[in-house]
Design a protein around this motif. Structure first.
Motif, PDB file in Angstrom:
ATOM      1  N   ARG A 162       0.967  -1.160   0.064  1.00  0.00           N
ATOM      2  CA  ARG A 162      -0.120   0.181   0.051  1.00  0.00           C
ATOM      3  C   ARG A 162       0.774   1.376   0.057  1.00  0.00           C
ATOM      4  O   ARG A 162       0.542   2.370  -0.502  1.00  0.00           O
ATOM      5  CB  ARG A 162      -0.997   0.029   1.242  1.00  0.00           C
ATOM      6  N   LEU A 163       1.961   1.512   0.819  1.00  0.00           N
ATOM      7  CA  LEU A 163       2.837   2.616   0.740  1.00  0.00           C
ATOM      8  C   LEU A 163       3.295   2.780  -0.482  1.00  0.00           C
ATOM      9  O   LEU A 163       3.757   3.692  -0.709  1.00  0.00           O
ATOM     10  CB  LEU A 163       3.876   2.137   2.160  1.00  0.00           C
ATOM     11  N   SER A 164       3.858   1.710  -1.155  1.00  0.00           N
ATOM     12  CA  SER A 164       4.591   1.667  -2.324  1.00  0.00           C
ATOM     13  C   SER A 164       3.720   2.029  -3.524  1.00  0.00           C
ATOM     14  O   SER A 164       4.251   2.740  -4.688  1.00  0.00           O
ATOM     15  CB  SER A 164       5.659   0.479  -2.982  1.00  0.00           C
ATOM     16  N   ARG A 165       2.477   1.963  -3.386  1.00  0.00           N
ATOM     17  CA  ARG A 165       1.341   2.082  -4.363  1.00  0.00           C
ATOM     18  C   ARG A 165       1.809   1.701  -5.728  1.00  0.00           C
ATOM     19  O   ARG A 165       1.255   2.329  -6.719  1.00  0.00           O
ATOM     20  CB  ARG A 165       1.245   3.626  -4.705  1.00  0.00           C
ATOM     21  N   SER A 166       2.433   0.639  -5.738  1.00  0.00           N
ATOM     22  CA  SER A 166       2.790  -0.118  -6.974  1.00  0.00           C
ATOM     23  C   SER A 166       2.032  -1.318  -7.095  1.00  0.00           C
ATOM     24  O   SER A 166       2.103  -2.063  -8.454  1.00  0.00           O
ATOM     25  CB  SER A 166       4.373  -0.392  -6.794  1.00  0.00           C
ATOM     26  N   GLY A 167       1.314  -1.797  -6.161  1.00  0.00           N
ATOM     27  CA  GLY A 167       0.726  -3.211  -6.275  1.00  0.00           C
ATOM     28  C   GLY A 167      -0.622  -3.275  -6.637  1.00  0.00           C
ATOM     29  O   GLY A 167      -1.241  -2.164  -6.955  1.00  0.00           O
ATOM     30  N   THR A 168      -1.354  -4.412  -6.707  1.00  0.00           N
ATOM     31  CA  THR A 168      -2.597  -4.316  -6.832  1.00  0.00           C
ATOM     32  C   THR A 168      -3.726  -3.836  -5.785  1.00  0.00           C
ATOM     33  O   THR A 168      -3.095  -3.875  -4.714  1.00  0.00           O
ATOM     34  CB  THR A 168      -2.919  -5.983  -7.326  1.00  0.00           C
ATOM     35  N   PRO A 169      -4.875  -3.781  -6.184  1.00  0.00           N
ATOM     36  CA  PRO A 169      -5.802  -3.351  -5.033  1.00  0.00           C
ATOM     37  C   PRO A 169      -5.523  -4.540  -3.815  1.00  0.00           C
ATOM     38  O   PRO A 169      -5.171  -5.602  -3.937  1.00  0.00           O
ATOM     39  CB  PRO A 169      -7.082  -3.483  -5.673  1.00  0.00           C
ATOM     40  N   GLY A 170      -5.973  -3.862  -2.751  1.00  0.00           N
ATOM     41  CA  GLY A 170      -5.967  -4.990  -1.389  1.00  0.00           C
ATOM     42  C   GLY A 170      -6.470  -6.054  -1.280  1.00  0.00           C
ATOM     43  O   GLY A 170      -5.917  -7.074  -1.012  1.00  0.00           O
ATOM     44  N   LEU A 171      -7.561  -6.271  -2.308  1.00  0.00           N
ATOM     45  CA  LEU A 171      -8.293  -7.469  -2.568  1.00  0.00           C
ATOM     46  C   LEU A 171      -8.641  -7.592  -3.852  1.00  0.00           C
ATOM     47  O   LEU A 171      -9.664  -6.975  -4.470  1.00  0.00           O
ATOM     48  CB  LEU A 171      -9.264  -7.734  -1.453  1.00  0.00           C
ATOM     49  N   THR A 172      -8.185  -8.621  -4.753  1.00  0.00           N
ATOM     50  CA  THR A 172      -8.807  -8.738  -6.134  1.00  0.00           C
ATOM     51  C   THR A 172     -10.129  -9.095  -6.003  1.00  0.00           C
ATOM     52  O   THR A 172     -10.740  -9.819  -5.101  1.00  0.00           O
ATOM     53  CB  THR A 172      -8.080  -9.721  -6.790  1.00  0.00           C
ATOM     54  N   PRO A 173     -10.934  -8.713  -7.001  1.00  0.00           N
ATOM     55  CA  PRO A 173     -12.238  -9.073  -7.329  1.00  0.00           C
ATOM     56  C   PRO A 173     -12.493 -10.561  -7.159  1.00  0.00           C
ATOM     57  O   PRO A 173     -11.844 -11.333  -7.660  1.00  0.00           O
ATOM     58  CB  PRO A 173     -12.941  -8.399  -8.569  1.00  0.00           C
ATOM     59  N   ARG A 174     -13.591 -11.146  -6.627  1.00  0.00           N
ATOM     60  CA  ARG A 174     -14.097 -12.117  -6.324  1.00  0.00           C
ATOM     61  C   ARG A 174     -15.334 -12.416  -6.219  1.00  0.00           C
ATOM     62  O   ARG A 174     -16.220 -11.564  -5.772  1.00  0.00           O
ATOM     63  CB  ARG A 174     -13.103 -13.137  -5.439  1.00  0.00           C
ATOM     64  N   PRO A 175     -16.138 -13.693  -6.357  1.00  0.00           N
ATOM     65  CA  PRO A 175     -17.396 -13.876  -6.288  1.00  0.00           C
ATOM     66  C   PRO A 175     -17.800 -14.063  -4.895  1.00  0.00           C
ATOM     67  O   PRO A 175     -17.150 -14.734  -4.162  1.00  0.00           O
ATOM     68  CB  PRO A 175     -17.906 -15.061  -6.989  1.00  0.00           C
ATOM     69  N   VAL A 176     -19.116 -13.599  -4.344  1.00  0.00           N
ATOM     70  CA  VAL A 176     -19.619 -14.215  -3.201  1.00  0.00           C
ATOM     71  C   VAL A 176     -20.674 -15.309  -3.463  1.00  0.00           C
ATOM     72  O   VAL A 176     -21.593 -14.912  -4.223  1.00  0.00           O
ATOM     73  CB  VAL A 176     -20.294 -12.898  -2.425  1.00  0.00           C
ATOM     74  N   LEU A 177     -20.632 -16.303  -2.967  1.00  0.00           N
ATOM     75  CA  LEU A 177     -21.709 -17.533  -3.256  1.00  0.00           C
ATOM     76  C   LEU A 177     -22.281 -17.634  -1.879  1.00  0.00           C
ATOM     77  O   LEU A 177     -22.016 -17.242  -1.044  1.00  0.00           O
ATOM     78  CB  LEU A 177     -20.783 -18.659  -3.762  1.00  0.00           C
ATOM     79  N   THR A 178     -23.206 -18.655  -2.052  1.00  0.00           N
ATOM     80  CA  THR A 178     -24.071 -19.065  -1.073  1.00  0.00           C
ATOM     81  C   THR A 178     -24.210 -20.490  -0.972  1.00  0.00           C
ATOM     82  O   THR A 178     -24.002 -21.299  -1.923  1.00  0.00           O
ATOM     83  CB  THR A 178     -25.653 -18.669  -1.025  1.00  0.00           C
ATOM     84  N   ARG A 179     -24.413 -21.205   0.443  1.00  0.00           N
ATOM     85  CA  ARG A 179     -24.351 -22.519   0.426  1.00  0.00           C
ATOM     86  C   ARG A 179     -25.328 -23.020   1.666  1.00  0.00           C
ATOM     87  O   ARG A 179     -25.290 -21.899   2.419  1.00  0.00           O
ATOM     88  CB  ARG A 179     -22.956 -23.434   0.673  1.00  0.00           C
ATOM     89  N   ASP A 180     -25.795 -24.045   1.678  1.00  0.00           N
ATOM     90  CA  ASP A 180     -26.682 -24.762   2.731  1.00  0.00           C
ATOM     91  C   ASP A 180     -25.588 -25.426   3.659  1.00  0.00           C
ATOM     92  O   ASP A 180     -24.894 -26.357   3.251  1.00  0.00           O
ATOM     93  CB  ASP A 180     -27.760 -25.440   2.482  1.00  0.00           C
ATOM     94  N   VAL A 181     -25.760 -25.393   5.074  1.00  0.00           N
ATOM     95  CA  VAL A 181     -24.630 -25.795   5.947  1.00  0.00           C
ATOM     96  C   VAL A 181     -25.737 -26.825   6.820  1.00  0.00           C
ATOM     97  O   VAL A 181     -26.212 -26.287   7.317  1.00  0.00           O
ATOM     98  CB  VAL A 181     -23.749 -25.195   6.873  1.00  0.00           C
ATOM     99  N   PRO A 182     -25.271 -28.314   6.831  1.00  0.00           N
ATOM    100  CA  PRO A 182     -26.382 -29.072   7.788  1.00  0.00           C
ATOM    101  C   PRO A 182     -26.074 -28.956   9.087  1.00  0.00           C
ATOM    102  O   PRO A 182     -24.954 -28.381   9.440  1.00  0.00           O
ATOM    103  CB  PRO A 182     -25.913 -30.406   7.174  1.00  0.00           C
ATOM    104  N   GLU A 183     -26.981 -29.394   9.833  1.00  0.00           N
ATOM    105  CA  GLU A 183     -26.562 -29.574  11.572  1.00  0.00           C
ATOM    106  C   GLU A 183     -25.341 -30.198  11.771  1.00  0.00           C
ATOM    107  O   GLU A 183     -25.358 -31.231  11.017  1.00  0.00           O
ATOM    108  CB  GLU A 183     -27.813 -30.086  12.038  1.00  0.00           C
ATOM    109  N   THR A 184     -24.444 -29.721  12.594  1.00  0.00           N
ATOM    110  CA  THR A 184     -23.304 -30.252  12.785  1.00  0.00           C
ATOM    111  C   THR A 184     -22.695 -30.443  14.414  1.00  0.00           C
ATOM    112  O   THR A 184     -22.975 -29.424  14.943  1.00  0.00           O
ATOM    113  CB  THR A 184     -22.132 -29.658  12.113  1.00  0.00           C
ATOM    114  N   LYS A 185     -22.197 -31.509  14.599  1.00  0.00           N
ATOM    115  CA  LYS A 185     -21.842 -31.679  15.899  1.00  0.00           C
ATOM    116  C   LYS A 185     -20.387 -31.220  15.865  1.00  0.00           C
ATOM    117  O   LYS A 185     -19.727 -31.586  15.050  1.00  0.00           O
ATOM    118  CB  LYS A 185     -21.939 -33.142  16.404  1.00  0.00           C
ATOM    119  N   ILE A 186     -20.142 -30.437  16.894  1.00  0.00           N
ATOM    120  CA  ILE A 186     -18.663 -29.671  16.962  1.00  0.00           C
ATOM    121  C   ILE A 186     -18.328 -29.917  18.391  1.00  0.00           C
ATOM    122  O   ILE A 186     -19.018 -29.826  19.150  1.00  0.00           O
ATOM    123  CB  ILE A 186     -18.877 -28.217  16.440  1.00  0.00           C
ATOM    124  N   ALA A 187     -16.978 -29.676  18.641  1.00  0.00           N
ATOM    125  CA  ALA A 187     -16.366 -29.629  19.789  1.00  0.00           C
ATOM    126  C   ALA A 187     -15.590 -28.015  19.874  1.00  0.00           C
ATOM    127  O   ALA A 187     -15.350 -27.803  18.609  1.00  0.00           O
ATOM    128  CB  ALA A 187     -15.261 -30.432  19.807  1.00  0.00           C
TER     129      ALA A 187
END
Length: 273
Positions: free
Chosen positions: A104-129
């Motif tokens: 960012r300081l050198s101002r020579s790089g690409t944007p902080g985060l390159t463009p990418r898609p936002v997706l959706t998904r269904d997450v099932p009930e899950t047992k966790i520790a």
């Protein structure tokens, strides 16, 4: 018996350090002369003192040193390796943050985060520790690594099957200036009892929006751009948020090259009718 001066000379510890380790309970003297208050040490304490000295040179906190030295050498080795892995992960994250700032300081790089898609998904009930604890930004990576490793070790010892990677739920805003509660989660199959800070619960089924980033992009503050991307998408889609944000890590993500996809930034959302 050794005087504090002789004991300090043979262990490389100063009087100030030995008094601190006495007060903290890490290395109390074998005897204290009731007449003059002089501390006397046993030769059998030399090895423990030398180990403390070496661990302090690694900048290990006193509380962690006490844990490493509390049990057998085998148990101490496990705790030492767990702490060092967390330190290495923290160093890698700091290096990624440094590279982001240089870019960012050198101002020579690409944007902080390159463009990418936002997706959706269904997450099932899950047992966790899970393990919950409060942390700030500086300690966050070490807390995640240490807690996740502790959960995995507990599940493995109980004969459970690890069903996927892991994730961290943020129950508040973790910043460099303030602490918040984070929850490290590891999904599993099998029968496992809770132990100490490790709790067992069921994560409800839900739908979530997410985008995928690399381990380098996980570094603060670049990771905040990924959160912004997901939150902006949710707002533009007009879908209500239905839970706290989380970072979902692929299995063995620490072995994935740091410039390859490894982590999902996810936000639970309500299901549309």
């Amino acid at each position: 018996m050794l005087t504090i001066s002789e004991f300090g000379r043979r262990t490389g510890l100063s009087h100030k350090a030995l008094r601190l380790y006495d007060v903290s309970g890490l290395l109390p003297p074998a005897q204290v002369d009731p007449a003059n208050g002089y501390r006397l040490y046993d030769e059998e304490q030399l090895e423990r003192a030398r180990r403390i000295s070496v661990l302090r040179q690694l900048d290990m906190p006193l509380t962690t040193i006490a844990e490493v030295l509390a049990g057998s050498d085998e148990e101490g080795l496990i705790r030492l390796n767990r702490w060092w892995e967390a330190e290495e992960a923290t160093t890698a994250a700091r290096r990624a943050t440094l590279e982001y700032l240089r870019d960012r300081l050198s101002r020579s790089g690409t944007p902080g985060l390159t463009p990418r898609p936002v997706l959706t998904r269904d997450v099932p009930e899950t047992k966790i520790a899970t393990i919950r604890c409060d942390t700030d930004q500086q300690s966050l990576v070490g807390v995640i690594v240490t807690s996740t490793n502790a959960i995995v070790e507990h599940l493995t010892a109980a004969g459970a099957e690890l069903t996927s990677g892991s994730w961290v739920i943020y129950h508040g805003a973790v910043t460099p200036e303030s602490e918040a509660t984070v929850e490290m989660c590891v999904p599993f199959a099998g029968l496992v009892d809770p132990s100490g800070p490790i709790a067992i619960r069921v994560e409800p089924a839900h739908r979530e929006a997410y985008c995928t980033i690399t381990m380098d992009e996980c570094a603060y503050p670049r990771i905040m751009l990924a959160y912004d991307l997901v939150y902006d998408w949710v707002r533009s889609a007009g879908v209500p948020v239905d839970g706290p944000p989380r970072e979902v890590y692929l299995p063995d993500c620490h072995l994935i090259p740091r410039d390859q996809p490894a982590v999902d930034i996810a936000l639970p959302i309500e299901r549309k009718p």
